[in-house]
Design a protein around this motif. Structure first.
Motif, PDB file in Angstrom:
ATOM      1  N   UNK A  55      65.596  56.960  55.137  1.00  0.00           N
ATOM      2  CA  UNK A  55      64.529  56.840  54.145  1.00  0.00           C
ATOM      3  C   UNK A  55      63.699  55.582  54.399  1.00  0.00           C
ATOM      4  N   UNK A  56      64.364  54.455  54.644  1.00  0.00           N
ATOM      5  CA  UNK A  56      63.626  53.214  54.822  1.00  0.00           C
ATOM      6  C   UNK A  56      62.810  53.184  56.108  1.00  0.00           C
ATOM      7  N   UNK A  57      63.260  53.904  57.130  1.00  0.00           N
ATOM      8  CA  UNK A  57      62.486  53.943  58.365  1.00  0.00           C
ATOM      9  C   UNK A  57      61.160  54.669  58.178  1.00  0.00           C
ATOM     10  N   UNK A  58      61.063  55.484  57.144  1.00  0.00           N
ATOM     11  CA  UNK A  58      59.784  56.088  56.757  1.00  0.00           C
ATOM     12  C   UNK A  58      59.032  55.192  55.777  1.00  0.00           C
ATOM     13  N   UNK A  63      54.714  51.652  53.819  1.00  0.00           N
ATOM     14  CA  UNK A  63      54.499  50.625  52.811  1.00  0.00           C
ATOM     15  C   UNK A  63      53.606  49.509  53.325  1.00  0.00           C
ATOM     16  N   UNK A  64      53.812  49.087  54.576  1.00  0.00           N
ATOM     17  CA  UNK A  64      52.953  48.053  55.170  1.00  0.00           C
ATOM     18  C   UNK A  64      51.522  48.559  55.294  1.00  0.00           C
ATOM     19  N   UNK A  65      51.361  49.816  55.714  1.00  0.00           N
ATOM     20  CA  UNK A  65      50.032  50.416  55.805  1.00  0.00           C
ATOM     21  C   UNK A  65      49.359  50.437  54.435  1.00  0.00           C
ATOM     22  N   UNK A  66      50.113  50.830  53.400  1.00  0.00           N
ATOM     23  CA  UNK A  66      49.551  50.866  52.055  1.00  0.00           C
ATOM     24  C   UNK A  66      49.204  49.489  51.538  1.00  0.00           C
ATOM     25  N   UNK A  67      50.019  48.492  51.882  1.00  0.00           N
ATOM     26  CA  UNK A  67      49.748  47.124  51.454  1.00  0.00           C
ATOM     27  C   UNK A  67      48.432  46.621  52.035  1.00  0.00           C
ATOM     28  N   UNK A  68      48.212  46.911  53.309  1.00  0.00           N
ATOM     29  CA  UNK A  68      46.964  46.486  53.950  1.00  0.00           C
ATOM     30  C   UNK A  68      45.779  47.258  53.376  1.00  0.00           C
ATOM     31  N   UNK A  69      45.948  48.552  53.176  1.00  0.00           N
ATOM     32  CA  UNK A  69      44.869  49.389  52.651  1.00  0.00           C
ATOM     33  C   UNK A  69      44.412  48.895  51.272  1.00  0.00           C
ATOM     34  N   UNK A  70      45.371  48.616  50.388  1.00  0.00           N
ATOM     35  CA  UNK A  70      45.014  48.155  49.045  1.00  0.00           C
ATOM     36  C   UNK A  70      44.289  46.817  49.116  1.00  0.00           C
ATOM     37  N   UNK A 105      52.624  53.241  48.371  1.00  0.00           N
ATOM     38  CA  UNK A 105      52.776  54.046  49.580  1.00  0.00           C
ATOM     39  C   UNK A 105      54.241  54.160  49.978  1.00  0.00           C
ATOM     40  N   UNK A 106      54.968  53.030  49.875  1.00  0.00           N
ATOM     41  CA  UNK A 106      56.371  53.040  50.253  1.00  0.00           C
ATOM     42  C   UNK A 106      57.201  53.950  49.372  1.00  0.00           C
ATOM     43  N   UNK A 107      56.913  53.919  48.062  1.00  0.00           N
ATOM     44  CA  UNK A 107      57.656  54.769  47.127  1.00  0.00           C
ATOM     45  C   UNK A 107      57.372  56.248  47.392  1.00  0.00           C
TER      46      UNK A 107
END
Length: 306
Positions: A55-58, A63-70, A105-107
């Motif tokens: 799960x965490x490998x996804x 989550x990093x992508x979503x953090x940058x996007x936001x 995104x991570x959730x």
């Protein structure tokens, strides 16, 4: 004698041809801390290390992508405009990620992966929540090395010294600012402690630890957002956009915690519901019957997998 906090003189260093950014090291350290505590809590709940890691490998890269996007979407003026190279959108090593996007995104990625692995997403979120708070506390030190996301000018003894080239426009004449990175780090460590205590004391489950994390983190973020100087869109007049988001997150966490406490009391007896979807083919030749009590517990769960 002043006790001002000095800013680091470097934000990166060289190892041969490689440039190592300390901001990235802080993020990686936070991720490792969250992973280590999360997997211990997940195993204590009866989960398998393999399912947790899958799960965490996804969840981590998305989550990093979503953090940058936001971050980019709430700081468009920093990346698009006359004389600005739009390719800096991808220069994440220079700083600029947002926990709101990371959690969102991570959730979502974790929820999809958890369904595929046939594990309880609320139990997984509860296992991860304290580690996420600790990871955030460690990751915030990356802002210190980058001399970014500091607060308003202050002459308090713990004021943060910012070099002239890193001072926000209009504040060049000030030398010390509120160390919001430190405020958030201390608050996040306190949040982690509260979550661990509450979970141990009241045996929280079914998403309640994660809901409490959302409420507490949002509450603390309201304060730091109210004094930060970095650019962000205003919303509802003087209230910053991210400050308004923090208020909504805090409120959502409180409502969710109250609702779960009333309608989803107790804790899950079973957190995994069978062979993961991607392992079914590998076990077809040698099927292994599930114990009757596990099957019964899975059917009795409030939220069994589809």
């Amino acid at each position: 004698m002043t006790l001002f906090i000095p800013s680091p003189s470097i934000s990166s260093f060289q190892i041969g041809p490689l440039t190592i950014h300390i901001y990235a090291l802080c993020l990686i350290t936070g991720i490792i801390a969250a992973w280590m505590l999360g997997v211990r809590r997940w195993r204590a709940r009866g989960g398998r290390t393999e399912s947790f890691e899958t799960v965490l490998l996804w969840a981590i890269p998305l989550g990093i992508l979503g953090a940058r996007f936001y971050h980019v979407m709430t700081h468009l003026g920093d990346y698009f405009g006359p004389g600005i190279n739009p390719w800096t959108v991808f220069a994440i090593w220079q700083g600029g990620i947002a926990i709101y996007g990371a959690i969102g995104f991570g959730a979502l990625a974790a929820w999809v992966a958890a369904r595929r692995q046939r594990i309880s997403f609320p139990a997984l979120a509860d296992s991860l929540a304290p580690g996420i708070a600790i990871g955030q506390a460690l990751g915030r030190f990356g802002n210190w090395f980058n001399q970014e996301l500091y607060g308003q000018p202050t002459t308090l003894p713990w004021g943060l010294e910012i070099d002239p080239e890193h001072r926000a426009p209009g504040y060049e004449q000030y030398a010390t600012f509120h160390p919001t990175f430190l405020y958030e780090s201390v608050w996040n460590l306190l949040v982690a402690g509260i979550l661990l205590w509450a979970d141990r004391r009241f045996r929280l489950g079914r998403g309640k630890v994660f809901a409490l994390y959302i409420a507490l983190y949002g509450f603390g973020r309201i304060f730091t957002e109210s004094i930060r100087l970095d650019y962000s869109y205003d919303f509802f007049g003087p209230v910053r956009f991210n400050e308004a988001v923090a208020m909504l997150i805090c409120l959502a966490g409180i409502v969710l915690f109250v609702w779960l406490s009333r309608y989803r009391p107790g804790r899950e007896d079973v957190v995994e519901f069978g062979v993961p979807a991607d392992a079914e083919e590998a076990t077809e030749e040698e099927p292994e019957a599930a114990p009757a009590d596990v099957d019964d517990a899975a059917h009795a769960s409030d939220s069994p997998p589809d």
